[in-house]
Each structure stands twice: as structure tokens, then as C-alpha cells.
Design a protein around this motif. Structure first.
Motif: not given
Length: 183
Positions: A7-16
Motif C-alpha cells: 500500500h501507499y505510505t505518505l512521506p513524513l511531514p516536515e516541521f519547522d
């Protein structure tokens, strides 16, 4: 055993600014819980976040611990971990349904929660899902919490005023718009 579907996995978000998560784990099956926690920690660290881990007696206590922390601490999100293996009684359904429902209600209230409480038929299924080098459901739960944190930050931090909002900036008093009638 059947191969897991890809299944597709979203890339991890980036945080400031780094996210701070609380991992709440029910270590009833300690070896499985340890794998779930390892996966969650690795995923949080990969996103540059920090974490704290607390243990509770069982899966039913996980939502309560999260609610306490959500109300009384400064965590950005939460990772719920544990394992419920079907037994011979209906207790399995109670634990699965009630812990899941409570986590969902907390989420709808604004808590950013990744649910990694495994609900399985047998130990073999649990081991396959928990292994950090395998299906890594602990890491998946941490990723879900990170995505919800990113959404919360994107749309504002969720701290909305409580009470009535005035329609205009000026204050209006009840009564005649011209003021009190003169006698």
C-alpha cells in the motif's frame, strides 16, 4: 500465512519546530509492545521529533492516559500502542471496541493520536505486525500522529476561543437602538 498487500505510505511531514509526542503503551505482551515502541520511536526521530514513553496496565487504560496528558501537558501528539489477542471470551470485543472508540473521540476533540493498538486473532499475527523491521505498526501509528500534528499546525494550533463571538467589534446593549426612552 498470506503475504501482506502493498500500500501507499505518505512521506513524513516536515516541521519547522520539532514535534513532541507521548507514546502510551500497554505492555501486556511485553515483547510485542517493545517492538511497537521501537518502531514508533524510530519514526518520530526520523521526523526530528522527541518522545516520552509511559506504560499503562492494559489497552483500556491507554485512552485515559492520553486524555490526562492531552488536558494537562504540552505534547503535540500521542501514539497509542498495545496488543489485544482474541481469547475465549467476549472480553476481546469489549477491549478492542472501547479503546478504539475512546481514542477516536479524543481525536475528534482535537488530540493528534496515532492508534497502534493491535487487534489480532493470534500471537503470530501480532508478531508480524509489531516487528519494527516488518510491518512496523508502531512506526505507522507514530507517522499517523505526525501527520495530524502537521495538519493541526497548518490550520492553526486548534486553540479556539470558547464562548460567544460578537458579530461586530462594538458592544451592543439590549434595548432600543436610540437609547432609553425619555419620560
Amino acid at each position: 500465512m498470506a503475504q501482506a498487500e502493498t500500500h501507499y505510505t505518505l512521506p513524513l511531514p516536515e516541521f519547522d519546530r520539532p514535534a513532541k509526542l507521548l507514546i502510551v503503551v500497554a505492555p501486556y505482551y511485553k515483547d510485542i509492545a517493545d517492538q511497537l515502541v521501537a518502531g514508533a520511536k524510530a519514526e518520530i526521530e526520523k521526523a526530528g521529533g522527541s518522545h516520552e514513553v509511559i506504560e499503562v496496565p492494559g489497552a483500556l487504560e491507554v485512552p485515559t492516559a492520553i486524555r490526562i496528558a492531552y488536558r494537562q501537558s504540552n505534547f503535540d501528539g500521542f501514539v497509542a500502542l498495545g496488543c489485544v489477542i482474541r481469547g475465549e471470551t467476549t472480553h476481546y470485543e469489549t477491549v478492542c471496541n472501547d479503546s478504539s472508540r475512546a481514542l477516536q473521540l479524543l481525536g475528534l476533540d482535537g488530540a493528534c493520536i496515532g492508534n497502534g493498538i493491535l487487534t489480532v486473532e493470534n500471537r503470530e499475527q501480532a508478531v508480524v505486525r509489531a516487528e519494527a523491521a516488518g510491518q512496523n505498526k508502531g512506526g505507522g501509528a507514530a507517522a499517523a500522529a505526525l501527520h495530524l500534528i502537521a495538519l493541526t499546525r497548518r490550520f492553526g494550533n486548534g486553540n479556539k476561543s470558547i464562548g460567544f463571538k460578537p458579530l461586530r467589534d462594538e458592544i451592543q446593549l439590549a434595548g432600543d437602538a436610540e437609547g432609553p426612552a425619555s419620560a
